[in-house]
Motif scaffolding. Structure first.
Motif, PDB file in Angstrom:
ATOM      1  N   TRP A   2       0.459 -20.355   2.722  1.00 44.93           N
ATOM      2  CA  TRP A   2       0.448 -18.900   2.605  1.00 44.93           C
ATOM      3  C   TRP A   2      -0.632 -18.417   1.641  1.00 44.93           C
ATOM      4  O   TRP A   2      -1.208 -17.341   1.833  1.00 44.93           O
ATOM      5  N   LYS A   3      -0.935 -19.199   0.608  1.00 47.35           N
ATOM      6  CA  LYS A   3      -1.952 -18.785  -0.362  1.00 47.35           C
ATOM      7  C   LYS A   3      -3.342 -18.703   0.280  1.00 47.35           C
ATOM      8  O   LYS A   3      -4.127 -17.807  -0.045  1.00 47.35           O
ATOM      9  N   VAL A   4      -3.626 -19.613   1.168  1.00 50.02           N
ATOM     10  CA  VAL A   4      -4.915 -19.590   1.868  1.00 50.02           C
ATOM     11  C   VAL A   4      -4.980 -18.381   2.791  1.00 50.02           C
ATOM     12  O   VAL A   4      -5.992 -17.666   2.828  1.00 50.02           O
ATOM     13  N   ARG A   5      -3.889 -18.137   3.514  1.00 52.83           N
ATOM     14  CA  ARG A   5      -3.871 -16.979   4.419  1.00 52.83           C
ATOM     15  C   ARG A   5      -3.991 -15.682   3.642  1.00 52.83           C
ATOM     16  O   ARG A   5      -4.757 -14.779   4.006  1.00 52.83           O
ATOM     17  N   ALA A   6      -3.248 -15.558   2.542  1.00 55.97           N
ATOM     18  CA  ALA A   6      -3.318 -14.340   1.720  1.00 55.97           C
ATOM     19  C   ALA A   6      -4.717 -14.166   1.140  1.00 55.97           C
ATOM     20  O   ALA A   6      -5.267 -13.055   1.138  1.00 55.97           O
ATOM     21  N   GLY A   7      -5.311 -15.244   0.666  1.00 57.89           N
ATOM     22  CA  GLY A   7      -6.659 -15.176   0.121  1.00 57.89           C
ATOM     23  C   GLY A   7      -7.680 -14.777   1.173  1.00 57.89           C
ATOM     24  O   GLY A   7      -8.618 -14.015   0.894  1.00 57.89           O
ATOM     25  N   TYR A  34       4.087 -12.318   1.116  1.00 55.85           N
ATOM     26  CA  TYR A  34       2.858 -12.132   0.335  1.00 55.85           C
ATOM     27  C   TYR A  34       1.673 -11.836   1.261  1.00 55.85           C
ATOM     28  O   TYR A  34       0.858 -10.957   0.985  1.00 55.85           O
ATOM     29  N   VAL A  35       1.595 -12.582   2.333  1.00 53.28           N
ATOM     30  CA  VAL A  35       0.515 -12.371   3.299  1.00 53.28           C
ATOM     31  C   VAL A  35       0.680 -11.007   3.957  1.00 53.28           C
ATOM     32  O   VAL A  35      -0.288 -10.244   4.070  1.00 53.28           O
ATOM     33  N   ARG A  36       1.901 -10.677   4.383  1.00 50.24           N
ATOM     34  CA  ARG A  36       2.130  -9.385   5.044  1.00 50.24           C
ATOM     35  C   ARG A  36       1.759  -8.226   4.121  1.00 50.24           C
ATOM     36  O   ARG A  36       1.169  -7.234   4.546  1.00 50.24           O
ATOM     37  N   LYS A  37       2.074  -8.349   2.832  1.00 52.05           N
ATOM     38  CA  LYS A  37       1.722  -7.293   1.880  1.00 52.05           C
ATOM     39  C   LYS A  37       0.213  -7.131   1.785  1.00 52.05           C
ATOM     40  O   LYS A  37      -0.301  -6.004   1.779  1.00 52.05           O
ATOM     41  N   GLU A  38      -0.510  -8.222   1.709  1.00 53.75           N
ATOM     42  CA  GLU A  38      -1.969  -8.149   1.641  1.00 53.75           C
ATOM     43  C   GLU A  38      -2.557  -7.577   2.933  1.00 53.75           C
ATOM     44  O   GLU A  38      -3.539  -6.833   2.910  1.00 53.75           O
ATOM     45  N   VAL A  39      -1.939  -7.920   4.062  1.00 57.36           N
ATOM     46  CA  VAL A  39      -2.386  -7.361   5.340  1.00 57.36           C
ATOM     47  C   VAL A  39      -2.223  -5.844   5.333  1.00 57.36           C
ATOM     48  O   VAL A  39      -3.140  -5.102   5.701  1.00 57.36           O
TER      49      VAL A  39
END
Length: 143
Positions: A2-7, A34-39
């Motif tokens: 998830w960290k890679v996707r969020a980044g 976390y990823v959805r929030k960044e999206v």
């Protein structure tokens, strides 16, 4: 990871290429909040009218952080089309912090319909939501 996707989402937001919006929209259902929030944050910053539906959809996310980001994004749009989804937050959202955050974007939109939506928050079950609405109405509408 998830960290890679969020980044990656953050990097796309920084680059700011609108042609990546379809890719970002496709990540709205990522398993990581976390990823959805960044999206959602990225869509709000990079998109125009073409992201309002995605932001509205994010208001139903299980994650409070995603819902907060969606409320902020709708408010930043400044579009009158954001009023109904923000009013829905005031009417249906169970988290008081998310409802408080919905009041402020309505102030920025500033139409009479937004004003009426803010007025509904005066009868909210949470005193902080009522207080936020009251302060905005006093400051802008002299109630």
């Amino acid at each position: 990871e998830w960290k890679v996707r969020a980044g990656s989402v953050v990097a796309l937001r920084i680059i700011g290429m609108p042609e990546t919006l379809p890719l970002l929209k496709g990540m709205m259902d990522d398993k990581s909040h976390y990823v959805r929030k960044e999206v959602v944050k990225s869509l709000a910053r990079m998109g125009k009218d073409d992201v309002l539906d995605s932001l509205e959809h994010a208001l139903d996310d299980e994650s409070r952080g995603v819902r907060l980001a969606a409320v902020g994004g709708l408010g930043r749009s400044g579009r009158k089309e954001a009023i109904d989804p923000l009013k829905r937050v005031l009417d249906e959202e169970t988290d008081a912090e998310v409802r408080i955050r919905a009041v402020h974007p309505l102030e920025l939109i500033g139409t009479s319909t937004a004003y009426e939506a803010i007025k509904t928050a005066l009868s909210d079950s949470d005193p902080e939501v009522m207080s936020a609405a009251c302060e905005i109405l006093k400051e802008n509408y002299r109630i």
